[in-house]
Scaffold this active site. Sequence first.
Site, short mmCIF file in Angstrom:
data_model
loop_
_atom_site.label_atom_id
_atom_site.label_comp_id
_atom_site.label_asym_id
_atom_site.label_seq_id
_atom_site.Cartn_x
_atom_site.Cartn_y
_atom_site.Cartn_z
N LYS A 22 0.84 -1.21 0.00
CA LYS A 22 0.00 0.00 0.00
C LYS A 22 0.87 1.26 0.00
CE LYS A 22 -2.54 2.67 3.47
NZ LYS A 22 -1.42 3.48 3.94
N ASN A 23 1.87 1.28 0.90
CA ASN A 23 2.65 2.51 1.07
C ASN A 23 3.66 2.74 -0.04
OD1 ASN A 23 1.21 3.21 3.27
ND2 ASN A 23 2.78 2.68 4.78
N CYS A 118 -4.84 8.35 8.83
CA CYS A 118 -5.04 7.80 10.16
C CYS A 118 -4.90 8.88 11.22
CB CYS A 118 -4.00 6.70 10.42
SG CYS A 118 -4.42 5.17 9.62
N ARG A 123 0.85 15.11 12.37
CA ARG A 123 1.20 14.92 10.97
C ARG A 123 1.28 16.24 10.19
NH1 ARG A 123 -1.32 9.26 8.95
NH2 ARG A 123 0.76 9.05 8.08
N ASP A 306 4.16 1.06 11.90
CA ASP A 306 2.94 0.47 11.35
C ASP A 306 2.71 -0.98 11.78
OD1 ASP A 306 2.36 2.82 10.12
OD2 ASP A 306 2.82 2.17 8.09
N ARG A 398 -8.96 0.09 4.26
CA ARG A 398 -8.11 1.09 3.59
C ARG A 398 -6.79 0.46 3.16
NH1 ARG A 398 -6.29 5.29 7.20
NH2 ARG A 398 -4.93 5.52 5.43
C1 UD1 Z 1 4.35 7.12 5.88
C2 UD1 Z 1 3.38 5.95 5.78
C3 UD1 Z 1 2.88 5.57 7.18
C4 UD1 Z 1 4.06 5.28 8.09
C5 UD1 Z 1 5.03 6.44 8.09
C6 UD1 Z 1 6.30 6.18 8.89
C7 UD1 Z 1 2.36 6.32 3.63
C8 UD1 Z 1 1.13 6.64 2.88
N1 UD1 Z 1 2.26 6.33 4.96
O1 UD1 Z 1 3.61 8.21 6.42
O2 UD1 Z 1 2.05 4.42 7.06
O3 UD1 Z 1 3.60 5.09 9.41
O4 UD1 Z 1 5.43 6.76 6.73
O5 UD1 Z 1 6.93 5.04 8.43
O6 UD1 Z 1 3.39 6.05 3.03
N2 UD1 Z 1 6.65 14.89 10.07
C9 UD1 Z 1 6.81 16.22 10.37
N3 UD1 Z 1 6.76 17.12 9.34
C10 UD1 Z 1 6.55 16.74 8.04
C11 UD1 Z 1 6.40 15.37 7.76
C12 UD1 Z 1 6.45 14.46 8.80
O7 UD1 Z 1 7.00 16.60 11.52
O8 UD1 Z 1 6.53 17.61 7.17
C13 UD1 Z 1 6.67 13.90 11.18
C14 UD1 Z 1 5.33 13.19 11.32
O9 UD1 Z 1 4.41 13.96 12.06
C15 UD1 Z 1 5.74 11.93 12.03
C16 UD1 Z 1 7.13 11.64 11.43
O10 UD1 Z 1 7.57 12.88 10.87
O11 UD1 Z 1 5.86 12.17 13.40
C17 UD1 Z 1 7.12 10.57 10.36
O12 UD1 Z 1 6.25 10.95 9.32
P1 UD1 Z 1 6.49 10.52 7.81
O13 UD1 Z 1 7.71 9.66 7.71
O14 UD1 Z 1 6.41 11.73 6.97
O15 UD1 Z 1 5.23 9.62 7.56
P2 UD1 Z 1 4.21 9.69 6.36
O16 UD1 Z 1 4.93 9.89 5.09
O17 UD1 Z 1 3.08 10.59 6.71
#
Ligand code: UD1
Length: 418
Positions: A22-23, A118, A123, A306, A398
């Site tokens: 999925k990711n 989620c 985020r 996850d 999902r």
């Molecule tokens: C992706 C995955 C999700 C997984 C996560 C971490 C998808 C669709 N989802 O989510 O299932 O749990 O990676 O492996 O691929 N953060 C910030 N600022 C930003 C971006 C992120 O502070 O601009 C923080 C987030 O709040 C979180 C951490 O960084 O605490 C990790 O987030 P990130 O690696 O970006 O996860 P996603 O890409 O949202």
Amino acid sequence: MSYYQVEGGFPLRGSVPTQGAKNSAVHLIAASLLAKSEVILENVPAIADVLKMIKILEKIGARVAFDQAKHTLTVDSSYPVNPHILDPTASELRASLSFMGALLSREKEMSIPFPGGCNIGNRPVDLHLKGFSVLGAKTSLEHGLITAKGSRLTGKRIYLDYPSVGATINLTMVAALAKGETIIENSAEEPEIVDFCNFLKKMGAKIKGAGTKRLVIKGVPSLHGARHRVIPDRIEGGTYLIAGAITGGELTVRDIVPYHLEPLLVKLHESGAEINLAKNKVTIKVRGRLKAVNIKTMPFPGFPTDLQNQMIPLLSLAEGTSVVTETVFENRFNLVGELRKMGANIQIEGQSVYIQGVESLTGAKVACTNLRAGASLVLAALAAKGHSEVHDIEHVERGYENMEEKLRASGAKIRRIF
Ligand code: UD1
């Protein structure tokens, strides 16, 4: 509303296939816009998040055909696309953020509603937007709308405060068509990032360092169509391995990359499960009661956030006290109240849960609050004594294709009630 009816206490035996990740798939769907021609993606899971990404893609002007039985998705983005996403579907899932990088890279401008997904923490999108600015875009986030515009995007050195998966993906897309070289320091190293970069490379992008903390991207004037097979879903595969373990069964999860699951396999082994590895499958066997283990989530190659929720019911039945610490998201323990209804003994303290193992869980009526919490409740119900109902399963759907059919084929007593 649909729900799962589960009779617990039946060990899972047999073999379960793994879907495409999925990711990875959700990001590849957005990235297909960069080709401005035909892209074929194989092994795409037929899950709700994928269908939503396709809907957004179609709304902005791409032509899409998804053969759900064959899991093959064809995207033709040679048509003009509208870089301003108005569809509220985009605010329903986090992955829609990938349209930011794809559209900014291709159209030099974009707007999109702030995404949902989620309910597991704040985020924010600051890392994405800061990175776009470094590459020369003007960005804003006002009234729930994210915008970015940059007619002369230019390669630069970007340091990510945190190895964000989504930010790494977005910045790679912009850098792929920017002028000159971009270096992303502290980039995410997840297998899905490697898959993403491999796909972009097939489209003609020049990327080095995928799977390390330093990505080097040399911008090219244009990309072209490609055919790509999505990697296996390590989170889905990992969930089924935990299902095998929690029911005291013997289950083979096939079509996976064992290396992607190493952090999970090490913990399952430490808790007393027997693990057998082959090239693209893993067999787990559990005899007797498992032992408590401690887990701390981290970016890859650390223990994946996850899979954290799915380990909590398993550790609820293990002998001794386990501590699970979440370091990636702030709000990832909202399944604990539901597990307590089944007899789990869990205390939350800050970013950790303390789990005192109990001899057995008992069936109950529980409700999913998000995707992985939902999967975790299904696992708890499979192990619990007696009858459970797992509600709000749209969260589970999902990310998991035909979960109940796959589990049933291995001996689980689970039915989806429509
Ligand atoms: C992706 C995955 C999700 C997984 C996560 C971490 C998808 C669709 N989802 O989510 O299932 O749990 O990676 O492996 O691929 N953060 C910030 N600022 C930003 C971006 C992120 O502070 O601009 C923080 C987030 O709040 C979180 C951490 O960084 O605490 C990790 O987030 P990130 O690696 O970006 O996860 P996603 O890409 O949202």
